[in-house]
Design an enzyme around this catalytic site. Structure first.
Site, mmCIF file in Angstrom:
data_model
loop_
_atom_site.group_PDB
_atom_site.id
_atom_site.type_symbol
_atom_site.label_atom_id
_atom_site.label_comp_id
_atom_site.label_asym_id
_atom_site.label_seq_id
_atom_site.Cartn_x
_atom_site.Cartn_y
_atom_site.Cartn_z
ATOM 1 N N GLU A 175 0.808 -1.234 0.000
ATOM 2 C CA GLU A 175 0.000 0.000 0.000
ATOM 3 C C GLU A 175 0.839 1.282 0.000
ATOM 4 O O GLU A 175 0.638 2.186 0.809
ATOM 5 C CB GLU A 175 -0.963 0.002 1.205
ATOM 6 C CG GLU A 175 -2.004 -1.098 1.119
ATOM 7 C CD GLU A 175 -3.092 -1.020 2.192
ATOM 8 O OE1 GLU A 175 -3.005 -0.183 3.102
ATOM 9 O OE2 GLU A 175 -4.048 -1.820 2.098
ATOM 10 N N GLU A 197 -5.388 -8.673 0.324
ATOM 11 C CA GLU A 197 -6.125 -8.265 1.535
ATOM 12 C C GLU A 197 -7.575 -7.995 1.119
ATOM 13 O O GLU A 197 -7.823 -7.124 0.285
ATOM 14 C CB GLU A 197 -5.551 -6.989 2.158
ATOM 15 C CG GLU A 197 -4.247 -7.200 2.904
ATOM 16 C CD GLU A 197 -3.776 -5.947 3.629
ATOM 17 O OE1 GLU A 197 -4.618 -5.206 4.182
ATOM 18 O OE2 GLU A 197 -2.551 -5.705 3.607
#
Ligand code: AHR
Length: 502
Positions: free
Chosen positions: A173, A292
């Site tokens: 991320e 995720e």
């Protein structure tokens, strides 16, 4: 009564599911590891401190691999801290989650735990605040046989055989302002390309995963992804994307429709792959690593900042998951299967306590929350060849979505010759009769099993005292004249299994 119709044709195949689609994520966040997988001194702990009671809930999930150690955690992770004699490992201020990290549980402990669980490890290297060299060193430590500084160090730590990790995430991320070491797509893509190239020089058998957008609502999506892929396309194998959905506004019909955003996200990513591939005149392909995903309600509550900082393994992000979360997750799982030609890795986030459907009490028991069963069934019966269904369902409009089908469903042709249909009835109040026309299966198939997860209260959950409040029960399905019939209870997750009569 409104009815949903579906056609399943044996010849309309989408793709085979990859084994790596049935994976999870383990981060040293809150009580995921400490007090979850690992609790020395707990009555059920083995000699290494691994909780056997927790493992007995995880094993049936038949996980192929677990992503480790992060997550946001990776962005200040010095992997060397987590190996060697435990008494020498430094305690660090772990800034992503504002905790003290003792490093008591590190790379080799996770290798041991994974072996016990029968799963593989997907490693993540830190390219946010570290660089190419540390990433190469980590591959050398984990994957080389011996005869080099880092591989011999691993051997001296009691691990003569290499761990042989195949999948490596190139940070996490990086597009997020919350990330230590946030970067632009182009700058990150350049670094990731060089890191991947170097890591593959150490071990050419590895596959690498480029970090893409943290979620489809990011203002930098899809430019970040295109810029990063533009730099790194030929050197990497997957693009990592994440998606969490929540019911923060308490609007359940809208919440149950949110997997439609996941579906759109995947379709758009397919377009981005085609675009970058065309720009580069490339023969190489990238696939989605959906490493995720889950439902997550404390996400914007900024829960972490309300708790005392610099403690060890405090309870964090321990949402109380309910029946409606099981149905919402069920739709995400169906969406993953419907895109298994593109999505080749998927990791349910996370495995224990934190954003998880497995809950423990320190020194006490452990139990499962309703969505656990949806993932269990997905992993147990979702492997095989996904078929492309034709669905005709009653629909509703919600706050953010128009024409939401009550029925969400996908069929899988399993390797034993059977067929599994996963189905969610999104209606909170109506039973949904489902009529499935079976083409290419006529006369030879009979219902084997029908599993239903439902409850009259959408907010029903399980607790340590009442662990079986929401659990699967047997439903009814029948095949009559080539037509499979089942009545889906309101707000339900259903698994209808047919066996071949041959
Ligand atoms: O899973 C919790 C966090 O969610 C992860 O650390 C991060 O990657 C994501 O934002």
């Amino acid at each position: 009564m409104k009815t949903a119709r579906m056609i399943i044709d044996r010849d309309y195949t989408l793709a085979r599911t990859e084994e790596t689609l049935f994976s999870s994520f383990v981060e040293p966040l809150g009580r995921c590891i400490y007090g979850g997988l690992y609790e020395p001194g707990h009555p059920s702990a083995d000699e290494k401190g691994f909780r056997r009671d927790v493992l007995s809930l995880i094993k049936p999930l038949n996980l192929t691999m677990n992503r480790f150690p992060g997550g946001n955690y990776t962005s200040t992770f010095r992997w060397e801290d987590s190996v060697g004699p435990k008494e020498n490992r430094p305690r660090r201020a772990e800034v992503a989650w504002q905790c003290i990290e003792t490093n008591e549980f590190g790379i080799n402990e996770f290798a041991d735990w994974s072996r016990l669980n029968g799963s593989d490890v997907m490693m993540t290297v830190n390219l946010a605040t570290r660089g190419v060299l540390e990433a190469m060193d980590c591959v050398e430590y984990c994957n080389l046989e011996g005869g080099t500084y880092w591989s011999d160090l691993r051997r001296s730590h009691g691990y003569p055989a290499p761990h042989g990790y195949r999948y490596w995430c190139l940070s996490n991320e990086i597009d997020g302002p919350w990330q230590v070491g946030q970067n632009s797509g182009a700058a990150y893509g350049h670094l990731a390309r060089e890191a991947s190239k170097a890591m593959k020089l150490v071990d050419p058998t590895i596959k690498t995963v480029l970090a893409g957008s943290s979620n489809p609502e990011m203002p930098t999506y899809p430019d970040f992804d295109v810029a990063a892929m533009d730099e790194a396309w030929e050197q990497v194998d997957y693009l990592s994307v994440h998606h969490y959905i929540s019911n923060l506004k308490g609007d359940t019909p809208n919440y149950l429709a949110k997997a439609l955003s996941t579906d759109l996200f995947f379709r758009q990513l397919g377009g981005l792959f085609a675009y970058v591939k065309a720009r580069k005149r490339s023969n190489h392909d990238l696939y989605i690593s959906f490493d995720e995903y889950n439902t997550w309600h404390t996400v914007s509550g900024n829960e972490r900042m309300e708790k005392p900082r610099w403690t060890i393994a405090p309870p964090l992000l321990e949402d109380i998951y309910t029946m409606e979360d099981a149905a919402a997750l069920g739709s995400m799982l169906i969406t993953i299967l419907c895109h298994c030609d593109l999505v080749k890795i998927a990791c349910l986030s996370e495995l224990c306590n934190c954003i998880s459907h497995i809950r423990t009490r320190n020194g006490g028991g452990c139990w499962v929350l309703p969505p656990y069963y949806a993932f269990l069934h997905f992993s147990r019966y979702g492997r095989g060849t996904v078929l492309i269904p034709r669905i005709d369902s009653p629909k509703y409009d919600s706050r953010d979505y128009a024409d939401v089908p009550w029925l969400d469903a996908v069929p899988v042709l399993n390797d034993d010759g059977g067929v599994t249909v996963f189905a969610v009835n999104r209606s909170l109040t109506e039973t949904l009769p489902l009529r499935i026309e079976l083409r290419g299966f006529e006369g030879r198939y009979a219902p084997d099993e029908c599993i239903v997860l439902s409850h009259s209260d959408p907010k029903a959950t399980n607790t340590e005292e009442n662990p079986e409040n929401v659990k699967p029960h047997a439903g009814k399905a029948a095949v009559e004249g080539g037509m499979l019939c089942a009545d889906l209870a309101p707000l339900s997750w259903n698994v209808i299994r047919l066996k071949s009569g041959k």
